[in-house]
Design a protein around this motif. Sequence first.
Motif, PDB file in Angstrom:
ATOM      1  N   THR A 125       0.836  -1.196   0.000  1.00 55.23           N
ATOM      2  CA  THR A 125       0.000   0.000   0.000  1.00 55.23           C
ATOM      3  C   THR A 125       0.874   1.251   0.000  1.00 55.23           C
ATOM      4  O   THR A 125       1.796   1.382   0.797  1.00 55.23           O
ATOM      5  CB  THR A 125      -0.905   0.027   1.251  1.00 55.23           C
ATOM      6  OG1 THR A 125      -1.725  -1.138   1.264  1.00 55.23           O
ATOM      7  CG2 THR A 125      -1.804   1.258   1.235  1.00 55.23           C
ATOM      8  N   GLN A 126       0.576   2.150  -0.910  1.00 50.21           N
ATOM      9  CA  GLN A 126       1.324   3.402  -0.993  1.00 50.21           C
ATOM     10  C   GLN A 126       0.506   4.530  -0.370  1.00 50.21           C
ATOM     11  O   GLN A 126      -0.718   4.562  -0.470  1.00 50.21           O
ATOM     12  CB  GLN A 126       1.636   3.729  -2.456  1.00 50.21           C
ATOM     13  CG  GLN A 126       2.510   2.684  -3.125  1.00 50.21           C
ATOM     14  CD  GLN A 126       2.733   2.984  -4.596  1.00 50.21           C
ATOM     15  OE1 GLN A 126       2.587   4.121  -5.038  1.00 50.21           O
ATOM     16  NE2 GLN A 126       3.087   1.966  -5.369  1.00 50.21           N
ATOM     17  N   VAL A 160      -9.341   7.223   0.876  1.00 48.65           N
ATOM     18  CA  VAL A 160      -9.084   5.957   1.570  1.00 48.65           C
ATOM     19  C   VAL A 160      -7.898   5.250   0.918  1.00 48.65           C
ATOM     20  O   VAL A 160      -7.777   5.213  -0.314  1.00 48.65           O
ATOM     21  CB  VAL A 160     -10.339   5.057   1.497  1.00 48.65           C
ATOM     22  CG1 VAL A 160     -10.033   3.657   2.000  1.00 48.65           C
ATOM     23  CG2 VAL A 160     -11.474   5.685   2.298  1.00 48.65           C
ATOM     24  N   SER A 161      -7.013   4.687   1.745  1.00 47.39           N
ATOM     25  CA  SER A 161      -5.849   3.967   1.231  1.00 47.39           C
ATOM     26  C   SER A 161      -6.110   2.473   1.089  1.00 47.39           C
ATOM     27  O   SER A 161      -5.769   1.861   0.077  1.00 47.39           O
ATOM     28  CB  SER A 161      -4.637   4.179   2.146  1.00 47.39           C
ATOM     29  OG  SER A 161      -4.285   5.535   2.217  1.00 47.39           O
ATOM     30  N   ASN A 162      -6.659   1.869   2.131  1.00 41.65           N
ATOM     31  CA  ASN A 162      -7.020   0.458   2.029  1.00 41.65           C
ATOM     32  C   ASN A 162      -8.298   0.177   2.804  1.00 41.65           C
ATOM     33  O   ASN A 162      -8.710   0.967   3.659  1.00 41.65           O
ATOM     34  CB  ASN A 162      -5.875  -0.468   2.455  1.00 41.65           C
ATOM     35  CG  ASN A 162      -5.375  -0.192   3.853  1.00 41.65           C
ATOM     36  OD1 ASN A 162      -6.143  -0.283   4.805  1.00 41.65           O
ATOM     37  ND2 ASN A 162      -4.098   0.152   3.992  1.00 41.65           N
ATOM     38  N   VAL A 255     -17.468   1.575  -5.557  1.00 42.15           N
ATOM     39  CA  VAL A 255     -18.660   2.166  -4.936  1.00 42.15           C
ATOM     40  C   VAL A 255     -18.637   1.958  -3.425  1.00 42.15           C
ATOM     41  O   VAL A 255     -19.370   2.635  -2.693  1.00 42.15           O
ATOM     42  CB  VAL A 255     -19.957   1.577  -5.537  1.00 42.15           C
ATOM     43  CG1 VAL A 255     -20.080   1.972  -6.994  1.00 42.15           C
ATOM     44  CG2 VAL A 255     -20.022   0.059  -5.368  1.00 42.15           C
ATOM     45  N   TRP A 256     -17.800   1.019  -2.938  1.00 43.48           N
ATOM     46  CA  TRP A 256     -17.663   0.802  -1.494  1.00 43.48           C
ATOM     47  C   TRP A 256     -16.599   1.722  -0.891  1.00 43.48           C
ATOM     48  O   TRP A 256     -16.564   1.912   0.319  1.00 43.48           O
ATOM     49  CB  TRP A 256     -17.303  -0.655  -1.210  1.00 43.48           C
ATOM     50  CG  TRP A 256     -18.382  -1.626  -1.593  1.00 43.48           C
ATOM     51  CD1 TRP A 256     -19.725  -1.387  -1.599  1.00 43.48           C
ATOM     52  CD2 TRP A 256     -18.209  -2.980  -2.014  1.00 43.48           C
ATOM     53  NE1 TRP A 256     -20.404  -2.519  -1.991  1.00 43.48           N
ATOM     54  CE2 TRP A 256     -19.502  -3.504  -2.262  1.00 43.48           C
ATOM     55  CE3 TRP A 256     -17.111  -3.804  -2.203  1.00 43.48           C
ATOM     56  CZ2 TRP A 256     -19.715  -4.825  -2.687  1.00 43.48           C
ATOM     57  CZ3 TRP A 256     -17.311  -5.117  -2.624  1.00 43.48           C
ATOM     58  CH2 TRP A 256     -18.598  -5.608  -2.866  1.00 43.48           C
ATOM     59  N   PHE A 257     -15.736   2.256  -1.710  1.00 43.58           N
ATOM     60  CA  PHE A 257     -14.710   3.212  -1.266  1.00 43.58           C
ATOM     61  C   PHE A 257     -14.591   4.283  -2.356  1.00 43.58           C
ATOM     62  O   PHE A 257     -13.639   4.322  -3.128  1.00 43.58           O
ATOM     63  CB  PHE A 257     -13.372   2.510  -1.001  1.00 43.58           C
ATOM     64  CG  PHE A 257     -13.040   1.393  -1.971  1.00 43.58           C
ATOM     65  CD1 PHE A 257     -12.203   1.606  -3.056  1.00 43.58           C
ATOM     66  CD2 PHE A 257     -13.568   0.129  -1.793  1.00 43.58           C
ATOM     67  CE1 PHE A 257     -11.902   0.598  -3.954  1.00 43.58           C
ATOM     68  CE2 PHE A 257     -13.274  -0.903  -2.682  1.00 43.58           C
ATOM     69  CZ  PHE A 257     -12.443  -0.669  -3.769  1.00 43.58           C
ATOM     70  N   TYR A 360     -12.247   1.478   6.896  1.00 45.67           N
ATOM     71  CA  TYR A 360     -11.360   2.230   6.003  1.00 45.67           C
ATOM     72  C   TYR A 360     -10.081   2.610   6.738  1.00 45.67           C
ATOM     73  O   TYR A 360     -10.086   2.878   7.942  1.00 45.67           O
ATOM     74  CB  TYR A 360     -12.048   3.512   5.532  1.00 45.67           C
ATOM     75  CG  TYR A 360     -13.328   3.307   4.763  1.00 45.67           C
ATOM     76  CD1 TYR A 360     -13.399   2.425   3.714  1.00 45.67           C
ATOM     77  CD2 TYR A 360     -14.482   4.021   5.113  1.00 45.67           C
ATOM     78  CE1 TYR A 360     -14.572   2.246   3.000  1.00 45.67           C
ATOM     79  CE2 TYR A 360     -15.674   3.863   4.402  1.00 45.67           C
ATOM     80  CZ  TYR A 360     -15.705   2.960   3.350  1.00 45.67           C
ATOM     81  OH  TYR A 360     -16.877   2.784   2.657  1.00 45.67           O
ATOM     82  N   ASN A 361      -9.001   2.644   5.978  1.00 39.40           N
ATOM     83  CA  ASN A 361      -7.733   3.124   6.519  1.00 39.40           C
ATOM     84  C   ASN A 361      -7.218   4.238   5.627  1.00 39.40           C
ATOM     85  O   ASN A 361      -7.225   4.124   4.404  1.00 39.40           O
ATOM     86  CB  ASN A 361      -6.716   1.981   6.582  1.00 39.40           C
ATOM     87  CG  ASN A 361      -5.424   2.414   7.269  1.00 39.40           C
ATOM     88  OD1 ASN A 361      -5.432   3.246   8.171  1.00 39.40           O
ATOM     89  ND2 ASN A 361      -4.306   1.849   6.837  1.00 39.40           N
TER      90      ASN A 361
END
Length: 363
Positions: A125-126, A160-162, A255-257, A360-361
Motif C-alpha cells: 500500500t502506498q 481511503v488507502s485500504n 462504490v464501497w470506497f 477504512y484506513n
Amino acid sequence: MRIALIILIALHGIIHLFGFLKAFNLAKFNAISQPISKTSGLLWLILFIVFATAVSLLISESKIWWLPAFLAVIGSQLLIINFWHDAKFGTILNLIILVSALIAYASFSFNNTIAAERSILLKNTQTNGAQVITEKTISELPVSVQKWLKNNGTVGKRPVSNVHLKQALQLKLNPEQENWNTGKAEQYVTTHPPAFHWTINTKINSIFSIVGRDKFEAGNGEMTIKLLSLIPVADAKNSHKVNQASLQRFLAEIVWFPSASLSKYITWQPINSYSAKATLEYNGTKGSGEFHFDENGNFKKFVAMRFKDSNAIEPTKWMVNATQIEERNGIKIPVACEASWEQENGVWTWLKLKITEINYNIM
C-alpha cells in the motif's frame, strides 16, 4: 461432524490403551488374540497419548490437531499390520481419521497462504498523501459522478488507502440451480496501487464445502477454488481475460470506497446526466464499465462487458445492482448488491451479497 470425529478418535485411542494394558497384564483385551510384548505395549500406550493429544486439540479447536492425528494414524497402521488378523478393521478408522486430518491440513495450509498474500498486499500500500477532497478536487469529473461523490459524503474527507470488509453471500454455481448456497467472504483492498484479495467459504451441503480466493495485484488476476480446501476445482491465472475481468471487478467495487474514483489510473467520460463510463488502466491491463446513478446521486448499477472465465471467446454483459444503500463510516455505500450475467435465455442472477462489516484506513 466435529463432535463425531472427536468421539471416533477418542474411541480409537482407547482401544490402543487396552493394548498397553494387555501387554502388562493389567486387563484382558480379547479383541487381540495374539500376545502383545511389553515393547509393543509401550508403543500402544504412546499412540494412545498421541490420539488423546489430537482429541484435546480438536476439542479446543486448535488448527494443528491434524499433526498428532496424522502421526498417530501412521503408528496405528503399523501395529495393525503386525496384528492384521485381529486388528484389520482398525484400518477403516485410520482411513477416516487420515482423510479428516488431510482436509484439516489443507485448510491450515490454505489459510496460511492467504495470510501471507494479504500481508504482501497491505505492505505494498502506498501513501495517498492527498489532502481533503473538495468540490474543486472533483470539478473535472462528469456531473453525475460529482453528484454521487457529494451525496455519499466523500467530499470533505481524505481519500481511503485500504479497505477491509466482510460479506454474507448467497450464490448459485450454475443457472439451473434452484436453491441458493450460503457463504461468507472477507476482502482486503488497496486503492494505490489498485489491488484486492478476496476469500470465500461456502457449503454445497452438510458435508462438502468450497473455499476460494480471487486476487488482483500488479495488474494480474487469479482465481482459485478448492473442494474441502483440498481438491482443486478451478485455477485461473496468467490470462489477459482473467486479468481484465479482475480489474473490472475492482472498478465496480469502488462504490464501497468512492474516493478511489479520483485515482490517477481511472479516466471518466460522461454518458448522460445520470451515467458515466470509467476506464481503469494499470500495469498493462485495461478495462471499463458504466456507472449509473439515480436522481439523488445514489449508486444504482454497474454494467460492463466482461469475460466469464479464461475460456470465454467473447465478453458477456455483467451487471451489479444496488439493492440497499446505507451509511457506513460516514460514507453512503450500497451495502447489499446483486450480480448477474446476461444470457441468451435471460438474466442469470448468480450472487447476492451484503456487507456485514467495512473499515477504512487512511494513510
